[in-house]
Design a protein around this motif. Structure first.
Motif, PDB file in Angstrom:
ATOM      1  N   HIS A  97       0.840  -1.188   0.000  1.00  0.00           N
ATOM      2  CA  HIS A  97       0.000   0.000   0.000  1.00  0.00           C
ATOM      3  C   HIS A  97       0.877   1.240   0.000  1.00  0.00           C
ATOM      4  CE1 HIS A  97      -3.535   2.428   0.458  1.00  0.00           C
ATOM      5  NE2 HIS A  97      -2.886   3.133   1.363  1.00  0.00           N
ATOM      6  N   SER A  98       0.584   2.146  -0.910  1.00  0.00           N
ATOM      7  CA  SER A  98       1.313   3.412  -0.936  1.00  0.00           C
ATOM      8  C   SER A  98       0.439   4.496  -0.328  1.00  0.00           C
ATOM      9  CB  SER A  98       1.666   3.775  -2.375  1.00  0.00           C
ATOM     10  OG  SER A  98       2.040   5.136  -2.437  1.00  0.00           O
ATOM     11  N   PHE A  99       0.879   5.041   0.809  1.00  0.00           N
ATOM     12  CA  PHE A  99       0.111   6.110   1.452  1.00  0.00           C
ATOM     13  C   PHE A  99       0.163   7.387   0.609  1.00  0.00           C
ATOM     14  CE2 PHE A  99       0.898   3.323   5.136  1.00  0.00           C
ATOM     15  CZ  PHE A  99      -0.413   3.195   5.574  1.00  0.00           C
ATOM     16  N   SER A 100       1.340   7.643  -0.013  1.00  0.00           N
ATOM     17  CA  SER A 100       1.443   8.876  -0.792  1.00  0.00           C
ATOM     18  C   SER A 100       0.572   8.807  -2.050  1.00  0.00           C
ATOM     19  CB  SER A 100       2.898   9.188  -1.146  1.00  0.00           C
ATOM     20  OG  SER A 100       3.464   8.127  -1.892  1.00  0.00           O
ATOM     21  N   MET A 101       0.417   7.582  -2.614  1.00  0.00           N
ATOM     22  CA  MET A 101      -0.394   7.454  -3.822  1.00  0.00           C
ATOM     23  C   MET A 101      -1.844   7.089  -3.494  1.00  0.00           C
ATOM     24  SD  MET A 101       1.626   8.037  -6.296  1.00  0.00           S
ATOM     25  CE  MET A 101       0.680   7.413  -7.697  1.00  0.00           C
ATOM     26  N   GLU A 102      -2.084   6.733  -2.232  1.00  0.00           N
ATOM     27  CA  GLU A 102      -3.416   6.304  -1.797  1.00  0.00           C
ATOM     28  C   GLU A 102      -3.951   5.134  -2.625  1.00  0.00           C
ATOM     29  OE1 GLU A 102      -5.843   9.785  -1.664  1.00  0.00           O
ATOM     30  OE2 GLU A 102      -4.813  10.593   0.094  1.00  0.00           O
TER      31      GLU A 102
ATOM     32  N   GLN B  83       3.522   7.293 -12.650  1.00  0.00           N
ATOM     33  CA  GLN B  83       3.337   8.363 -11.694  1.00  0.00           C
ATOM     34  C   GLN B  83       3.292   7.756 -10.295  1.00  0.00           C
ATOM     35  OE1 GLN B  83       1.490  11.021 -13.935  1.00  0.00           O
ATOM     36  NE2 GLN B  83       2.308  12.736 -12.793  1.00  0.00           N
ATOM     37  N   THR B  84       4.479   7.522  -9.718  1.00  0.00           N
ATOM     38  CA  THR B  84       4.524   6.990  -8.353  1.00  0.00           C
ATOM     39  C   THR B  84       5.287   7.985  -7.512  1.00  0.00           C
ATOM     40  OG1 THR B  84       6.576   5.811  -8.769  1.00  0.00           O
ATOM     41  CG2 THR B  84       4.539   4.565  -9.075  1.00  0.00           C
ATOM     42  N   GLY B  85       4.770   8.246  -6.339  1.00  0.00           N
ATOM     43  CA  GLY B  85       5.429   9.196  -5.452  1.00  0.00           C
ATOM     44  C   GLY B  85       5.437  10.570  -6.081  1.00  0.00           C
TER      45      GLY B  85
END
Lengths: 191, 191
Positions: A97-102, B83-85
């Motif tokens: 899970h990426s918090f920055s990408m939600e 488009q990551t981070g």
């Protein structure tokens, strides 16, 4: 690592939501001479440990992984985030899970490149919430291999990833720790 | 490059549609000592040329770009596919068509890392139809910079990318050329 501290204090930028941008030297435009020294410094931290492979996630971890693996004299493997070009259907996979990408995504490593008796060093450019490393740990575990520890260039102590991993009993080595952001200024800790 | 030829003949696998798999040493599990020598060999090919930056596309080009840039003493920049981070909103972008994936994607490089007077060496692990390199060329051109040439570890002469780029007047250097696939066997040419 004094050199990395100086570069962060001189060049890094603080963006919205206190994100720290180091893409001018670490993970978009890469100062490869600095990255080579980062790799050597991480390898030195794990001196005396048997390491068979260095494992990271594409794309920003690849440079750090290459130079750490070169210094250790072992191969570097990167988990794929995206299905581009050929990918072995026979993989170990984990959800991250990426918090920055939600959003969540799947990381994959071909089963051929992780063996049950491998001792694997996990590396990345930046450790924040630790989700990517937790995904790599899951993959290492599925392979029946052993994680030697975690090595990162920058640890954001403003997030709990490092703490979570250490509480799991993992050895986590970071070359520089960002303690906090104060009014848009980066405050570094001792590593 | 004899060493790379030997590795291809010994380890590479031919898959469906005559794709050549070199992910056991080049672009998933990476023999970083070999990649360092690949980087040095590519740098040597462009000796005497002024190169300010090495440019590639994530993710499989990053290792070759890092080691080539290290040998040349310049930074390496990679175009982002995903488009990551954090990504700088102020980018040079180009559309790239992937024949193997049967879709198009956008590659992006922050405007901060390409300057009008830059002489840029484009590198990648494998050159086939040349779409990724054409996208990078477009980005270099948008930045007003100049492409010094193209350096790749493996050129698949079974596809026309190398020919297209050379006809455009570009210098293309490949360390190994795959001439053709015969009954599942890889036939290499002279580089």
């Amino acid at each position: 690592m004094e050199e990395l501290k100086k570069r962060i204090l001189k060049e890094a930028e603080v963006g919205e939501g206190d994100i720290i941008r180091v893409d001018m030297f670490l993970n978009h435009c890469m100062d490869v001479a600095l990255l080579e020294r980062i790799g050597k410094a991480l390898a030195k931290r794990f001196k005396g440990e048997r390491v068979d492979k260095v494992l990271t996630v594409e794309a920003s971890g690849i440079a750090v992984a290459c130079f750490t693996a070169l210094a250790l004299g072992v191969p570097a493997v990167y988990a794929k985030k995206f299905q581009t070009g050929y990918i072995d259907p026979d993989v170990y996979a984990a959800e991250v899970h990426s918090f920055s990408m939600e959003k969540s995504y799947t990381i994959r490593v071909s089963r051929r490149y992780l063996e049950p008796d491998d001792r694997v060093l996990l590396v990345d450019d930046i450790l924040a919430s630790g989700q990517a490393i937790l995904g790599l740990l899951e993959i290492v575990s599925r392979a029946g291999a052993e994680a030697v520890g975690v090595g990162v260039a920058i640890e954001k102590a403003t997030k709990d990833g490092g703490e979570v991993l250490r509480r799991m009993g993992l050895r986590v080595e970071s070359l520089v720790k960002v303690e906090r952001i104060e009014d848009g200024h980066i405050i570094l800790g001792e590593d």
